[in-house]
Each structure stands twice: as structure tokens, then as C-alpha cells.
Design a protein around this motif. Structure first.
Motif, PDB file in Angstrom:
ATOM      1  N   ASP A 197      74.255  -6.532 -21.023  1.00  0.00           N
ATOM      2  CA  ASP A 197      74.899  -5.676 -20.457  1.00  0.00           C
ATOM      3  C   ASP A 197      74.199  -4.194 -21.023  1.00  0.00           C
ATOM      4  OD1 ASP A 197      74.291  -6.953 -17.897  1.00  0.00           O
ATOM      5  OD2 ASP A 197      76.622  -7.626 -18.756  1.00  0.00           O
ATOM      6  N   ILE A 198      75.145  -3.925 -21.913  1.00  0.00           N
ATOM      7  CA  ILE A 198      74.810  -2.199 -22.740  1.00  0.00           C
ATOM      8  C   ILE A 198      74.144  -2.088 -23.185  1.00  0.00           C
ATOM      9  CG2 ILE A 198      76.491  -0.571 -23.187  1.00  0.00           C
ATOM     10  CD1 ILE A 198      77.780  -1.064 -19.945  1.00  0.00           C
ATOM     11  N   GLU A 199      73.773  -1.319 -23.748  1.00  0.00           N
ATOM     12  CA  GLU A 199      73.164  -0.543 -25.007  1.00  0.00           C
ATOM     13  C   GLU A 199      73.677   1.095 -25.566  1.00  0.00           C
ATOM     14  OE1 GLU A 199      69.143  -0.380 -24.337  1.00  0.00           O
ATOM     15  OE2 GLU A 199      68.981   1.018 -26.062  1.00  0.00           O
ATOM     16  N   ILE A 200      73.950   1.030 -26.659  1.00  0.00           N
ATOM     17  CA  ILE A 200      74.122   2.088 -27.081  1.00  0.00           C
ATOM     18  C   ILE A 200      74.065   2.950 -28.209  1.00  0.00           C
ATOM     19  CG2 ILE A 200      76.760   2.568 -29.015  1.00  0.00           C
ATOM     20  CD1 ILE A 200      77.715   0.782 -27.151  1.00  0.00           C
ATOM     21  N   GLU A 201      73.955   4.297 -26.990  1.00  0.00           N
ATOM     22  CA  GLU A 201      73.422   5.175 -28.174  1.00  0.00           C
ATOM     23  C   GLU A 201      73.811   5.556 -28.906  1.00  0.00           C
ATOM     24  OE1 GLU A 201      70.057   7.689 -25.686  1.00  0.00           O
ATOM     25  OE2 GLU A 201      69.837   5.237 -24.609  1.00  0.00           O
ATOM     26  N   CYS A 202      73.341   5.998 -30.178  1.00  0.00           N
ATOM     27  CA  CYS A 202      75.089   6.824 -31.301  1.00  0.00           C
ATOM     28  C   CYS A 202      73.909   8.307 -31.708  1.00  0.00           C
ATOM     29  CB  CYS A 202      75.405   6.834 -31.683  1.00  0.00           C
ATOM     30  SG  CYS A 202      74.353   5.386 -32.568  1.00  0.00           S
ATOM     31  N   LEU A 203      73.855   9.005 -32.095  1.00  0.00           N
ATOM     32  CA  LEU A 203      73.032   9.975 -32.923  1.00  0.00           C
ATOM     33  C   LEU A 203      73.927  10.640 -34.187  1.00  0.00           C
ATOM     34  CD1 LEU A 203      73.078  13.187 -30.530  1.00  0.00           C
ATOM     35  CD2 LEU A 203      74.402  11.476 -30.323  1.00  0.00           C
ATOM     36  N   LEU A 211      80.832  -3.657 -32.795  1.00  0.00           N
ATOM     37  CA  LEU A 211      79.726  -3.292 -31.841  1.00  0.00           C
ATOM     38  C   LEU A 211      78.719  -4.528 -31.786  1.00  0.00           C
ATOM     39  CD1 LEU A 211      79.815  -0.341 -30.767  1.00  0.00           C
ATOM     40  CD2 LEU A 211      80.806  -1.666 -29.350  1.00  0.00           C
ATOM     41  N   LYS A 212      77.950  -3.681 -32.840  1.00  0.00           N
ATOM     42  CA  LYS A 212      76.469  -5.351 -33.032  1.00  0.00           C
ATOM     43  C   LYS A 212      77.224  -6.370 -33.109  1.00  0.00           C
ATOM     44  CE  LYS A 212      72.816  -6.261 -35.075  1.00  0.00           C
ATOM     45  NZ  LYS A 212      71.056  -6.076 -33.767  1.00  0.00           N
ATOM     46  N   ARG A 213      78.314  -6.921 -34.086  1.00  0.00           N
ATOM     47  CA  ARG A 213      78.675  -8.184 -34.196  1.00  0.00           C
ATOM     48  C   ARG A 213      78.896  -9.277 -32.343  1.00  0.00           C
ATOM     49  NH1 ARG A 213      81.622  -7.391 -38.212  1.00  0.00           N
ATOM     50  NH2 ARG A 213      83.434  -6.956 -37.230  1.00  0.00           N
ATOM     51  N   LEU A 214      79.034  -7.976 -31.598  1.00  0.00           N
ATOM     52  CA  LEU A 214      80.103  -8.298 -30.542  1.00  0.00           C
ATOM     53  C   LEU A 214      78.231  -8.619 -29.521  1.00  0.00           C
ATOM     54  CD1 LEU A 214      83.016  -5.924 -29.725  1.00  0.00           C
ATOM     55  CD2 LEU A 214      82.912  -8.699 -29.731  1.00  0.00           C
ATOM     56  N   GLY A 215      77.313  -8.424 -29.740  1.00  0.00           N
ATOM     57  CA  GLY A 215      76.877  -8.803 -28.940  1.00  0.00           C
ATOM     58  C   GLY A 215      75.221  -7.220 -28.605  1.00  0.00           C
ATOM     59  N   PHE A 216      76.047  -6.350 -28.523  1.00  0.00           N
ATOM     60  CA  PHE A 216      75.150  -4.827 -27.943  1.00  0.00           C
ATOM     61  C   PHE A 216      74.026  -4.630 -28.744  1.00  0.00           C
ATOM     62  CE2 PHE A 216      79.744  -4.490 -26.788  1.00  0.00           C
ATOM     63  CZ  PHE A 216      79.907  -4.399 -25.542  1.00  0.00           C
ATOM     64  N   LEU A 217      73.226  -3.748 -28.433  1.00  0.00           N
ATOM     65  CA  LEU A 217      71.832  -3.386 -28.943  1.00  0.00           C
ATOM     66  C   LEU A 217      72.254  -2.225 -29.829  1.00  0.00           C
ATOM     67  CD1 LEU A 217      68.852  -4.485 -26.867  1.00  0.00           C
ATOM     68  CD2 LEU A 217      69.352  -5.249 -28.992  1.00  0.00           C
ATOM     69  N   ILE A 218      71.637  -1.486 -30.279  1.00  0.00           N
ATOM     70  CA  ILE A 218      72.258  -0.159 -30.692  1.00  0.00           C
ATOM     71  C   ILE A 218      71.204   0.705 -31.314  1.00  0.00           C
ATOM     72  CG2 ILE A 218      73.573   1.164 -32.719  1.00  0.00           C
ATOM     73  CD1 ILE A 218      75.310  -1.123 -31.916  1.00  0.00           C
ATOM     74  N   LYS A 236      72.679   1.597 -43.646  1.00  0.00           N
ATOM     75  CA  LYS A 236      73.432   1.622 -43.310  1.00  0.00           C
ATOM     76  C   LYS A 236      74.226   0.918 -41.922  1.00  0.00           C
ATOM     77  CE  LYS A 236      74.379   4.288 -47.789  1.00  0.00           C
ATOM     78  NZ  LYS A 236      74.468   5.520 -48.634  1.00  0.00           N
ATOM     79  N   ILE A 237      73.753   1.165 -41.038  1.00  0.00           N
ATOM     80  CA  ILE A 237      73.553   1.115 -39.893  1.00  0.00           C
ATOM     81  C   ILE A 237      73.284  -0.370 -39.265  1.00  0.00           C
ATOM     82  CG2 ILE A 237      74.289   2.634 -37.527  1.00  0.00           C
ATOM     83  CD1 ILE A 237      74.042   5.230 -39.637  1.00  0.00           C
ATOM     84  N   PRO A 238      73.476  -0.751 -38.793  1.00  0.00           N
ATOM     85  CA  PRO A 238      72.433  -1.564 -37.859  1.00  0.00           C
ATOM     86  C   PRO A 238      72.130  -1.224 -36.475  1.00  0.00           C
ATOM     87  CG  PRO A 238      75.368  -2.332 -37.609  1.00  0.00           C
ATOM     88  CD  PRO A 238      74.800  -1.008 -38.395  1.00  0.00           C
ATOM     89  N   ILE A 239      70.780  -0.796 -36.679  1.00  0.00           N
ATOM     90  CA  ILE A 239      69.934   0.016 -35.353  1.00  0.00           C
ATOM     91  C   ILE A 239      69.291  -1.574 -35.397  1.00  0.00           C
ATOM     92  CG2 ILE A 239      69.017   1.373 -34.783  1.00  0.00           C
ATOM     93  CD1 ILE A 239      70.175   3.522 -37.325  1.00  0.00           C
ATOM     94  N   ASP A 240      68.702  -1.393 -33.979  1.00  0.00           N
ATOM     95  CA  ASP A 240      67.632  -1.980 -33.094  1.00  0.00           C
ATOM     96  C   ASP A 240      66.890  -1.300 -32.563  1.00  0.00           C
ATOM     97  OD1 ASP A 240      69.664  -4.732 -33.294  1.00  0.00           O
ATOM     98  OD2 ASP A 240      70.547  -2.942 -32.288  1.00  0.00           O
ATOM     99  N   ILE A 241      67.088  -0.003 -31.950  1.00  0.00           N
ATOM    100  CA  ILE A 241      65.767   0.672 -31.183  1.00  0.00           C
ATOM    101  C   ILE A 241      65.790   2.522 -32.149  1.00  0.00           C
ATOM    102  CG2 ILE A 241      65.592   1.485 -29.610  1.00  0.00           C
ATOM    103  CD1 ILE A 241      66.840  -0.924 -27.773  1.00  0.00           C
TER     104      ILE A 241
END
Ligand code: C2E
Ligand code: CA
Ligand code: CA
Ligand code: CA
Length: 278
Positions: A144-150, A168-175, A192-197
Motif C-alpha cells: 500500500d505504500i511506496e517510499i520516496e527518498c532523496l 524496506l525492500k525486503r519487506l516489499g515496499f517499492l523504493i 548500492k541502493i535497491p531502487i525500483d522507480i
């Protein structure tokens, strides 16, 4: 001698005023969070270009200060990030987003919402754990949640932040990686960072209408990001011409005033029912 001193004193005065304002904002923001007064969230749709469907929303915080009126998050988020306030602020956002998604679900509106997370949030050792626990309170999951980071630089410098993202990635969040292409970046961090989007910054998108070179850059950038298997979102799209060009490049998603401004929850629900994407 007096004339010589003036510029220096003016500068000092301005700096003092800025400091006083920052101090006032920090202390008032703390109070706003404690009393839950004046803070609210707006939601901006994310559109998938291939299907022209709403695929999610980004939650953006708003603050109506009792005396100063609306204060921009561009102003108070950096102040919060430099103090201990960023933790209760992000907790407030997560709690309110979760409650909103839960309400929407009851009305059969299923919407994944992205939240903006700072490097200091990720540096809290228990961030992922607390996020999961709030989601469970509202019968939600990581989907239900996506994480946006900068601020990738700050994330890379902190082992705790890096392991938070991995968790967070292992728990299933989109990053998703925010503001891509703004300022300096050397791209090696992508490994180095597991990014999806990847969210391409508005400053690059704006250039599409300016000159051919900028269009070549965007075209190559999207092609490269696709070869690396990222989903690509263009942010801050303000006109149809830009959308048409992004469609021709196979860009995956867009966000921007041309499609919709950030909306209050009720408006957002209505928008999802009624909108016709050009
Ligand atoms: P951001 O994450 O890059 O969010 C996009 C910003 O661009 C938002 O500004 C949004 O309202 C604006 N925007 C969207 N489409 C367009 C467009 O077509 N044209 C123009 N000119 N602007 C557009 P906003 O809401 O003022 O937020 C500014 C920044 O403050 C955000 O940038 C984000 O970094 C931060 N922020 C906002 N809400 C939160 C929050 O809840 N938590 C954290 N940590 N940061 C937040
Ligand atoms: Ca964002
Ligand atoms: Ca952004
Ligand atoms: Ca930004």
C-alpha cells in the motif's frame, strides 16, 4: 567609517532575522505536531502513460500556520530535518496516510500512496519496524505504500540508512529515487541502493521544450534507465506537448500540474472517478 560598516551590519541583521524566523518556525512546528493543529496532507495523482490510468498518489504535507498562513514544506522540511522534529513529523505523515488509505479502501478506492522519507528518517534504526507496525494498525501491507527518498549522498554515508532501505525492500515496499538529475550525482550509487522507480526532476523535464540538446539528453537518460530495468517517472509536467514527447520516449509514469495539482482527499477520490487523461 559608518558607511563602510553598513553592508556588514545589513548582512548581519538579515542573518539574524532569518535565524529568528527559523527558530520560530521550528518551535511552532513542534507545537503543531503536539496538538495536531494546522497540518494536513494533499495527494497528487501518478499516471501510467501506457494505460492512462492512475497508478498511485504522492502524499505532500501542508501547514497552515496560525499567524503566518501557509508555510511551504520546501521551507519547513529542511528545518525539521536539521532538528529532532523530522521523526515526529514523518510519524505524523505515516499515521495520516495509513488512515487515509484505510478509509479509501472501505470506499473501494485502492490506491498505493508514496511518502517522502529523509536520510535522517532512514538513519533511525527502527524506522522500518515502526512503519510496519503503523501499517498493521490500519490493516495495510507494504504493497500500500511506496517510499520516496532523496539525498543519496547522505544515505550512502550511513550504514544504518543503507540497511533501512535494504530492509524496506525486503519487506516489499517499492523504493523510488526522488529528484533524479538535479544537482550533482555520479550514478555509481545506483548499484548500492535497491531502487525500483526513478523520478526525473522537474528541472530536466522543463528543458524538453527548450532545445534539441535537452531532448537528446532526456531521450538517452530514459533509454539508459530502462536498460537498467528501472520504472521511470517524469515529475512536474505542465503541458501536453511534454506528455506527448514523453509518450514517444516510452516514459512509464508522469506527475504534474497539467494532469492534476495535489488534491484534498475528497477531491482526489472524485478526480479518480471522473478524470479523462488526454
Ligand atoms: P518533491 O518530493 O519533489 O515534490 C514535488 C513538488 O513539486 C511538490 O511541491 C509538488 O506540489 C510540486 N509539483 C508537482 N507537480 C508540479 C508541476 O507541474 N509544476 C510545479 N511547479 N510544481 C509541481 P511541495 O508540495 O511544495 O513540496 C516541496 C518539497 O517538500 C517536496 O518535493 C518534498 O521534498 C518536500 N515534502 C513535501 N511533503 C513532504 C513530506 O510529507 N515529508 C517530507 N520529508 N518531505 C516533504
Ligand atoms: Ca517526492
Ligand atoms: Ca521530486
Ligand atoms: Ca523536489
Amino acid at each position: 567609517a559608518i558607511a563602510e560598516n553598513t553592508p556588514q551590519s545589513d548582512y548581519q541583521l538579515e542573518a539574524d532575522i532569518a535565524k529568528t524566523r527559523a527558530f520560530t518556525l521550528i518551535s511552532d512546528l513542534g507545537e503543531a505536531l503536539r496538538k495536531d493543529e494546522g497540518l494536513y496532507l494533499v495527494y497528487q495523482p501518478k499516471i501510467e502513460l501506457r494505460t492512462r490510468k492512475v497508478v498511485g498518489a504522492e502524499a505532500l504535507i501542508r501547514w497552515k500556520h496560525p499567524v503566518l498562513g501557509n508555510v511551504s514544506p520546501a521551507q519547513f522540511i529542511p528545518l525539521a530535518e536539521n532538528t529532532t522534529l523530522i521523526r515526529p513529523l514523518t510519524d505524523w505523515v505515516i499515521d495520516n496516510v495509513a488512515r487515509q488509505i484505510n478509509r479509501w479502501k472501505k470506499k473501494n478506492l485502492f490506491m498505493s500512496v508514496s511518502i517522502n522519507i529523509t536520510a535522517n528518517n532512514l538513519s533511525e534504526g527502527d524506522f522500518a519496524e515502526r512503519l510496519m507496525s503503523t501499517l498493521q494498525d490500519y490493516q495495510l501491507t507494504a504493497a500500500d505504500i511506496e517510499i520516496e527518498c532523496l539525498e543519496t549522498q547522505k544515505i550512502l554515508e550511513s550504514n544504518v540508512a543503507l540497511s533501512s532501505i535494504a530492509m524496506l525492500k525486503r519487506l516489499g515496499f517499492l523504493i523510488s529515487l526522488d529528484d533524479f538529475g538535479s544537482g550533482y550525482s555520479n550514478l555509481t550509487y545506483l548499484n548500492k541502493i535497491p531502487i525500483d522507480i526513478i523520478k526525473i526532476d522537474k528541472s530536466l523535464i522543463d528543458n524538453i521544450n527548450k532545445d534539441t540538446n535537452s531532448r537528446v539528453i532526456i531521450k538517452s537518460l530514459i533509454s539508459m534507465l530502462h536498460k537498467l530495468h528501472y520504472v521511470v517517472l517524469a515529475e512536474g509536467v505542465e503541458d501536453q506537448k511534454t506528455i506527448d514527447y514523453l509518450v514517444s520516449l516510452g516514459c512509464d509514469q508522469v506527475q504534474g500540474y497539467h494532469l492534476s495539482r495535489p488534491l484534498m482527499p475528497a477531491e482526489f477520490a472524485r478526480w479518480c472517478e471522473n478524470h479523462d487523461i488526454p
